[in-house]
Design an enzyme around this catalytic site. Sequence first.
Site, mmCIF file in Angstrom:
data_model
loop_
_atom_site.group_PDB
_atom_site.id
_atom_site.type_symbol
_atom_site.label_atom_id
_atom_site.label_comp_id
_atom_site.label_asym_id
_atom_site.label_seq_id
_atom_site.Cartn_x
_atom_site.Cartn_y
_atom_site.Cartn_z
ATOM 1 N N VAL A 113 72.705 -38.549 31.345
ATOM 2 C CA VAL A 113 72.947 -39.814 31.061
ATOM 3 C C VAL A 113 72.403 -40.730 31.936
ATOM 4 O O VAL A 113 72.247 -42.039 31.623
ATOM 5 C CB VAL A 113 74.758 -39.968 30.984
ATOM 6 C CG1 VAL A 113 75.047 -38.897 29.834
ATOM 7 C CG2 VAL A 113 75.325 -39.381 32.207
ATOM 8 N N GLY A 293 70.923 -41.288 26.746
ATOM 9 C CA GLY A 293 71.287 -41.793 28.359
ATOM 10 C C GLY A 293 72.061 -43.192 28.445
ATOM 11 O O GLY A 293 72.059 -43.980 27.197
ATOM 12 N N HIS A 294 72.527 -43.478 29.382
ATOM 13 C CA HIS A 294 73.744 -44.531 29.488
ATOM 14 C C HIS A 294 72.594 -45.712 29.437
ATOM 15 O O HIS A 294 72.819 -47.021 28.943
ATOM 16 C CB HIS A 294 74.131 -44.647 31.036
ATOM 17 C CG HIS A 294 75.243 -43.784 30.944
ATOM 18 N ND1 HIS A 294 76.034 -43.573 30.104
ATOM 19 C CD2 HIS A 294 75.851 -43.249 32.120
ATOM 20 C CE1 HIS A 294 77.017 -42.805 30.468
ATOM 21 N NE2 HIS A 294 76.948 -42.481 31.699
ATOM 22 N N MET A 295 71.345 -45.931 30.431
ATOM 23 C CA MET A 295 70.207 -47.041 29.891
ATOM 24 C C MET A 295 70.138 -47.391 28.557
ATOM 25 O O MET A 295 69.848 -48.448 27.968
ATOM 26 C CB MET A 295 69.300 -46.856 30.984
ATOM 27 C CG MET A 295 68.484 -47.905 31.090
ATOM 28 S SD MET A 295 66.544 -47.949 31.297
ATOM 29 C CE MET A 295 66.294 -47.513 29.611
#
Length: 336
Positions: A113, A293-295
Amino acid sequence: ISQAGTVKVALRSSAIGEDSELSFAGQYQSFLNVPLKDIIQKYKEVIASLFTPRAISYRLHMGVPFGEVAMSVACLEMIQSRAGGVVYTRHPFDLMKNNIIINATWGLGSYVVDGVVTPDTYELSKSDPPVLLTSSVSSKSKSLVVNPDGYLMETEIRAEKQNTPCLSQEQAVILAQYAMKLESHFQTPQDIEWALDENNKLMILQTRPLRIEGERGAFFATQRLDAYPILLENGSVACPGVGCGPAHIIHSEEDLLSFPDGGVLVAALSSPQYVIVMEKAQAIVTNSGSITGHMASVAREFKVPTVLNTVSATPVIPPGALITVDAFSGRVYEGK
């Protein structure tokens, strides 16, 4: 209680509005493998993460007044995972795909993430039982694991294990079955974090609604433009679109301060801290990372064309060079 001194927990943010219509992915702080003596201090730091520059930038862009924000902290048993990662119960923007996507890496799933490594990827059907359709094993040179004394530490993965799949086909099928049950229960696509513990037991750590960016239309692959020099291709598209501008290489958080309006962010890793400049960015290109992932989640919310896992973006793209990012086909061209 007699063993309280050995207790280690995960302290995770749980703010109003988080993981609802907006993801707030990676904007607030969480701490893993926290020892008993530090729980109160880390609790305060999670609360204080309401005031980080990236969290404030995110809320301002999304129109969330500060008066509507409040933070609580979840205190959970820490799982010592052999492998971990993320499951999407459908593709986040390609509406033609309705398969299950599993990302996996050795150690804790945080490196998936946080965009530090490019994980293994498994795609499975939603049949009963699920069928493994495709799998891609990445080279995983490092992992994040629990430190016996508390918190986390990075370790090098043995050479013979770096290119070994994190999940067997049987484990991938079981995880897909869990994901289907969660999607059925919540009646909406899910973004799920999971871990494989030291006894090879699959654990669900959390699940939240998966934001689907369908308003951008059907996802399609563009033809290669041979008239223009190609700097990179075969990248993983995290948010479709096209962006053009001067390349701004990010080596540290300080480099974000000089990010120009209309620039293209180029970095080794994908990081949710890039939210600070996403309103200015024409596109994002990174060496590693994945669509789970978070981004990647935040880039889709900001609608910034994003290509991850290009392997060599930072050494190949010259600083300041005018480039065009084709975040439909995963290519980066020189010039406009």
